[in-house]
Design a protein around this motif. Structure first.
Motif, PDB file in Angstrom:
ATOM      1  N   LYS A 262       0.823  -1.218   0.000  1.00 33.64           N
ATOM      2  CA  LYS A 262       0.000   0.000   0.000  1.00 33.64           C
ATOM      3  C   LYS A 262       0.850   1.258   0.000  1.00 33.64           C
ATOM      4  CE  LYS A 262      -3.434  -2.573   2.649  1.00 33.64           C
ATOM      5  NZ  LYS A 262      -4.180  -2.680   3.929  1.00 33.64           N
ATOM      6  N   GLN A 263       2.087   1.145   0.466  1.00 36.58           N
ATOM      7  CA  GLN A 263       2.966   2.302   0.525  1.00 36.58           C
ATOM      8  C   GLN A 263       3.899   2.393  -0.676  1.00 36.58           C
ATOM      9  OE1 GLN A 263       2.340   4.528   2.879  1.00 36.58           O
ATOM     10  NE2 GLN A 263       0.805   3.089   3.671  1.00 36.58           N
ATOM     11  N   VAL A 264       4.267   1.232  -1.240  1.00 38.53           N
ATOM     12  CA  VAL A 264       5.316   1.194  -2.262  1.00 38.53           C
ATOM     13  C   VAL A 264       4.777   1.451  -3.664  1.00 38.53           C
ATOM     14  CG1 VAL A 264       6.918  -0.373  -3.450  1.00 38.53           C
ATOM     15  CG2 VAL A 264       6.875  -0.273  -0.942  1.00 38.53           C
ATOM     16  N   PHE A 265       3.603   0.928  -3.983  1.00 38.36           N
ATOM     17  CA  PHE A 265       3.148   0.917  -5.371  1.00 38.36           C
ATOM     18  C   PHE A 265       2.195   2.067  -5.679  1.00 38.36           C
ATOM     19  CE2 PHE A 265       4.425  -3.466  -4.520  1.00 38.36           C
ATOM     20  CZ  PHE A 265       5.319  -3.653  -5.569  1.00 38.36           C
ATOM     21  N   SER A 266       2.446   2.716  -6.809  1.00 43.15           N
ATOM     22  CA  SER A 266       1.572   3.804  -7.258  1.00 43.15           C
ATOM     23  C   SER A 266       0.306   3.272  -7.904  1.00 43.15           C
ATOM     24  CB  SER A 266       2.322   4.700  -8.252  1.00 43.15           C
ATOM     25  OG  SER A 266       2.763   3.951  -9.383  1.00 43.15           O
ATOM     26  N   HIS A 267       0.394   2.061  -8.489  1.00 47.27           N
ATOM     27  CA  HIS A 267      -0.741   1.461  -9.176  1.00 47.27           C
ATOM     28  C   HIS A 267      -0.858  -0.008  -8.798  1.00 47.27           C
ATOM     29  CE1 HIS A 267       0.284   4.943 -11.699  1.00 47.27           C
ATOM     30  NE2 HIS A 267      -0.969   4.927 -12.125  1.00 47.27           N
ATOM     31  N   VAL A 268      -2.080  -0.473  -8.669  1.00 47.90           N
ATOM     32  CA  VAL A 268      -2.376  -1.893  -8.471  1.00 47.90           C
ATOM     33  C   VAL A 268      -3.370  -2.289  -9.557  1.00 47.90           C
ATOM     34  CG1 VAL A 268      -3.326  -3.650  -6.930  1.00 47.90           C
ATOM     35  CG2 VAL A 268      -2.016  -1.732  -5.980  1.00 47.90           C
ATOM     36  N   VAL A 269      -3.065  -3.380 -10.248  1.00 49.64           N
ATOM     37  CA  VAL A 269      -3.921  -3.787 -11.369  1.00 49.64           C
ATOM     38  C   VAL A 269      -4.319  -5.247 -11.223  1.00 49.64           C
ATOM     39  CG1 VAL A 269      -2.978  -2.065 -12.929  1.00 49.64           C
ATOM     40  CG2 VAL A 269      -1.930  -4.311 -12.824  1.00 49.64           C
ATOM     41  N   CYS A 270      -5.504  -5.568 -11.727  1.00 50.08           N
ATOM     42  CA  CYS A 270      -6.071  -6.900 -11.524  1.00 50.08           C
ATOM     43  C   CYS A 270      -7.071  -7.189 -12.631  1.00 50.08           C
ATOM     44  CB  CYS A 270      -6.769  -6.921 -10.163  1.00 50.08           C
ATOM     45  SG  CYS A 270      -7.515  -8.497  -9.712  1.00 50.08           S
ATOM     46  N   ALA A 271      -7.149  -8.441 -13.053  1.00 54.69           N
ATOM     47  CA  ALA A 271      -8.213  -8.857 -13.964  1.00 54.69           C
ATOM     48  C   ALA A 271      -9.536  -8.894 -13.206  1.00 54.69           C
ATOM     49  CB  ALA A 271      -7.894 -10.236 -14.541  1.00 54.69           C
ATOM     50  N   VAL A 272     -10.623  -8.644 -13.922  1.00 53.10           N
ATOM     51  CA  VAL A 272     -11.937  -8.576 -13.291  1.00 53.10           C
ATOM     52  C   VAL A 272     -12.918  -9.492 -14.022  1.00 53.10           C
ATOM     53  CG1 VAL A 272     -13.823  -7.067 -12.578  1.00 53.10           C
ATOM     54  CG2 VAL A 272     -11.501  -6.176 -12.654  1.00 53.10           C
ATOM     55  N   GLY A 273     -13.579 -10.358 -13.230  1.00 55.16           N
ATOM     56  CA  GLY A 273     -14.637 -11.215 -13.754  1.00 55.16           C
ATOM     57  C   GLY A 273     -15.960 -10.851 -13.106  1.00 55.16           C
ATOM     58  N   THR A 274     -16.144 -11.300 -11.862  1.00 58.23           N
ATOM     59  CA  THR A 274     -17.362 -10.953 -11.124  1.00 58.23           C
ATOM     60  C   THR A 274     -17.182  -9.698 -10.281  1.00 58.23           C
ATOM     61  OG1 THR A 274     -16.725 -12.430  -9.308  1.00 58.23           O
ATOM     62  CG2 THR A 274     -18.164 -13.335 -11.023  1.00 58.23           C
ATOM     63  N   GLY A 275     -15.956  -9.229 -10.122  1.00 56.08           N
ATOM     64  CA  GLY A 275     -15.701  -7.975  -9.429  1.00 56.08           C
ATOM     65  C   GLY A 275     -15.315  -8.101  -7.968  1.00 56.08           C
ATOM     66  N   GLY A 276     -15.355  -9.289  -7.409  1.00 54.97           N
ATOM     67  CA  GLY A 276     -15.078  -9.463  -5.987  1.00 54.97           C
ATOM     68  C   GLY A 276     -13.636  -9.190  -5.605  1.00 54.97           C
ATOM     69  N   THR A 277     -12.701  -9.734  -6.370  1.00 54.82           N
ATOM     70  CA  THR A 277     -11.287  -9.534  -6.065  1.00 54.82           C
ATOM     71  C   THR A 277     -10.923  -8.057  -6.166  1.00 54.82           C
ATOM     72  OG1 THR A 277     -10.791 -11.735  -6.951  1.00 54.82           O
ATOM     73  CG2 THR A 277      -8.937 -10.214  -6.676  1.00 54.82           C
ATOM     74  N   PHE A 278     -11.355  -7.428  -7.238  1.00 55.80           N
ATOM     75  CA  PHE A 278     -11.037  -6.019  -7.452  1.00 55.80           C
ATOM     76  C   PHE A 278     -11.660  -5.148  -6.361  1.00 55.80           C
ATOM     77  CE2 PHE A 278     -11.358  -2.034 -10.141  1.00 55.80           C
ATOM     78  CZ  PHE A 278      -9.993  -1.800 -10.155  1.00 55.80           C
ATOM     79  N   SER A 279     -12.874  -5.471  -5.943  1.00 53.51           N
ATOM     80  CA  SER A 279     -13.518  -4.709  -4.870  1.00 53.51           C
ATOM     81  C   SER A 279     -12.734  -4.818  -3.576  1.00 53.51           C
ATOM     82  CB  SER A 279     -14.954  -5.213  -4.659  1.00 53.51           C
ATOM     83  OG  SER A 279     -15.752  -4.974  -5.794  1.00 53.51           O
ATOM     84  N   GLY A 280     -12.251  -6.023  -3.258  1.00 53.79           N
ATOM     85  CA  GLY A 280     -11.441  -6.201  -2.059  1.00 53.79           C
ATOM     86  C   GLY A 280     -10.153  -5.406  -2.119  1.00 53.79           C
ATOM     87  N   LEU A 281      -9.526  -5.373  -3.288  1.00 49.50           N
ATOM     88  CA  LEU A 281      -8.304  -4.595  -3.460  1.00 49.50           C
ATOM     89  C   LEU A 281      -8.571  -3.106  -3.267  1.00 49.50           C
ATOM     90  CD1 LEU A 281      -6.866  -6.438  -6.584  1.00 49.50           C
ATOM     91  CD2 LEU A 281      -5.810  -6.397  -4.323  1.00 49.50           C
ATOM     92  N   ILE A 282      -9.668  -2.628  -3.820  1.00 49.66           N
ATOM     93  CA  ILE A 282     -10.032  -1.213  -3.669  1.00 49.66           C
ATOM     94  C   ILE A 282     -10.210  -0.874  -2.194  1.00 49.66           C
ATOM     95  CG2 ILE A 282     -11.817   0.512  -4.113  1.00 49.66           C
ATOM     96  CD1 ILE A 282     -12.374  -1.044  -6.765  1.00 49.66           C
ATOM     97  N   ASN A 283     -10.961  -1.703  -1.505  1.00 47.50           N
ATOM     98  CA  ASN A 283     -11.271  -1.421  -0.098  1.00 47.50           C
ATOM     99  C   ASN A 283     -10.026  -1.353   0.778  1.00 47.50           C
ATOM    100  OD1 ASN A 283     -13.958  -1.340  -0.769  1.00 47.50           O
ATOM    101  ND2 ASN A 283     -14.428  -3.392   0.002  1.00 47.50           N
ATOM    102  N   SER A 284      -9.021  -2.161   0.443  1.00 45.94           N
ATOM    103  CA  SER A 284      -7.820  -2.222   1.288  1.00 45.94           C
ATOM    104  C   SER A 284      -6.695  -1.327   0.787  1.00 45.94           C
ATOM    105  CB  SER A 284      -7.318  -3.665   1.388  1.00 45.94           C
ATOM    106  OG  SER A 284      -6.894  -4.132   0.119  1.00 45.94           O
ATOM    107  N   SER A 285      -6.898  -0.652  -0.327  1.00 43.07           N
ATOM    108  CA  SER A 285      -5.828   0.132  -0.938  1.00 43.07           C
ATOM    109  C   SER A 285      -5.580   1.440  -0.186  1.00 43.07           C
ATOM    110  CB  SER A 285      -6.176   0.452  -2.393  1.00 43.07           C
ATOM    111  OG  SER A 285      -7.285   1.347  -2.459  1.00 43.07           O
ATOM    112  N   ASN A 286      -4.417   2.005  -0.445  1.00 45.72           N
ATOM    113  CA  ASN A 286      -4.112   3.372  -0.033  1.00 45.72           C
ATOM    114  C   ASN A 286      -4.832   4.300  -1.016  1.00 45.72           C
ATOM    115  OD1 ASN A 286      -2.840   5.950   0.192  1.00 45.72           O
ATOM    116  ND2 ASN A 286      -0.962   5.005   0.945  1.00 45.72           N
ATOM    117  N   GLU A 287      -5.526   5.297  -0.527  1.00 49.45           N
ATOM    118  CA  GLU A 287      -6.317   6.155  -1.405  1.00 49.45           C
ATOM    119  C   GLU A 287      -5.458   6.942  -2.388  1.00 49.45           C
ATOM    120  OE1 GLU A 287      -9.150   8.518   0.696  1.00 49.45           O
ATOM    121  OE2 GLU A 287     -10.243   6.779   1.455  1.00 49.45           O
ATOM    122  N   LYS A 288      -4.145   7.017  -2.141  1.00 48.28           N
ATOM    123  CA  LYS A 288      -3.248   7.677  -3.089  1.00 48.28           C
ATOM    124  C   LYS A 288      -2.893   6.757  -4.254  1.00 48.28           C
ATOM    125  CE  LYS A 288      -1.148  10.743   0.355  1.00 48.28           C
ATOM    126  NZ  LYS A 288       0.119  11.151   1.021  1.00 48.28           N
TER     127      LYS A 288
END
Length: 303
Positions: A159-185
């Motif tokens: 959350k501190q090191v990476f400027s971008h996090v990217v993920c494939a999306v099917g049903t949206g669950g994994t990506f939603s979890g990543l969003i929720n736990s991400s750094n807002e920056k």
């Protein structure tokens, strides 16, 4: 469980650094995001006293195999409601279904029209009349427990090191979890494996932040669709990095990221973390289809 982020040693412009989190190595069968999605669903099923897991999927579903594997490991009977009645006579020729059967899963094959009713209350009642009580896991595994599990993918360092996090999306669950736990920056980019710009509405039901976007330019024609160019890319990427990518999800994400880097989308010195969500078991099925068309196959076929 924290995984080492593997750096992609390619010649990238502008000091951009690209890494991949090898979630595919979490478990030999319950791979990648399926491990994350099932973790708290299994706990909830046990808490409620269930002994049977029932879920839905197609012919080469990563989710079907993962549920079968989780059931075998944690002592649950498993039932897969499978899209396509014609598959009932082809289980032994289908590597995904054959392995799920070996792991103890029972199948209920239904027509495509019946399968469309999988979320209806009347169909669930019919399934309970047929099979008795069960813990229902939706197609693809996405629910509040799945998202809770996927919120654990990113470490505090990520959350501190990476400027971008990217993920494939099917049903949206994994990506939603990543969003929720991400750094807002951080900026999150989800690569749709599906044709049609509707995933954003789905993700808004689960995601609590706005630092994300969905890119639907790299689905190669839709879910499970591939082109000669894409298959050649998968083989070339593996030869350069020794990292196997699946052809339905992660492979399309990596193709898209490299194209976006080439086209100047990312600022200089961006540090990008890609999430490898697993799905390598599906390569055998894809190669079977490619061989029938006398096409180039994926060379790193998973055993």
């Amino acid at each position: 469980m924290d995984l080492i982020n593997q750096k992609i040693l390619l010649n990238l412009p502008d000091g951009i650094e690209l890494f991949i989190k090898r979630e595919d190595k979490l478990h030999p069968i319950v791979s990648g995001n399926k491990f994350r999605k099932l973790k708290y669903n299994i706990q909830e099923a046990k808490k409620l006293g269930h002994t049977t897991l029932l879920t839905f999927g197609g012919a080469f579903s990563n989710h079907i195999l993962a549920v079968a594997g989780a059931g075998a490991e944690f002592g649950f009977k498993t039932i897969g409601v499978i899209r396509g009645e014609e598959l009932a006579s082809k289980v032994n020729q289908n590597p995904t279904l054959f392995k799920a059967k070996e792991l103890g899963m029972d199948f209920y094959f239904v027509s495509r029209s019946v399968y469309q009713e999988k979320e209806s209350e009347s169909f669930v009642i019919e399934l309970k009349d047929r099979f008795g009580d069960f813990y229902l896991i939706p197609e693809g595994g996405t629910n509040k427990f799945a998202i809770k599990g996927c919120e654990e993918i990113l470490t505090e360092e990520d959350k501190q090191v990476f400027s971008h996090v990217v993920c494939a999306v099917g049903t949206g669950g994994t990506f939603s979890g990543l969003i929720n736990s991400s750094n807002e920056k951080q900026q999150l980019i989800g690569f749709s494996s599906l044709k049609g710009a509707f995933l954003s509405d789905v993700i808004r039901n689960f995601a609590e932040k706005t630092n994300w976007e969905i890119n639907d330019d790299y689905h190669f024609g839709g879910y499970g669709k591939v082109t000669d160019e894409f298959i050649h890319f998968l083989n070339s990427f593996y030869n350069q990095t020794n990292i196997p990518l699946d052809p339905v999800y992660t492979g399309k994400m990596v193709f898209g990221i490299l194209e976006m880097i080439k086209n100047g989308y990312f600022a200089p010195k961006s540090k990008i973390l890609m999430i490898h969500t697993g799905g390598l078991q599906g390569i055998k099925g894809m190669n079977f289809a490619l061989q029938k068309k006398n096409k180039e196959i994926i060379q790193y076929d998973k055993d």
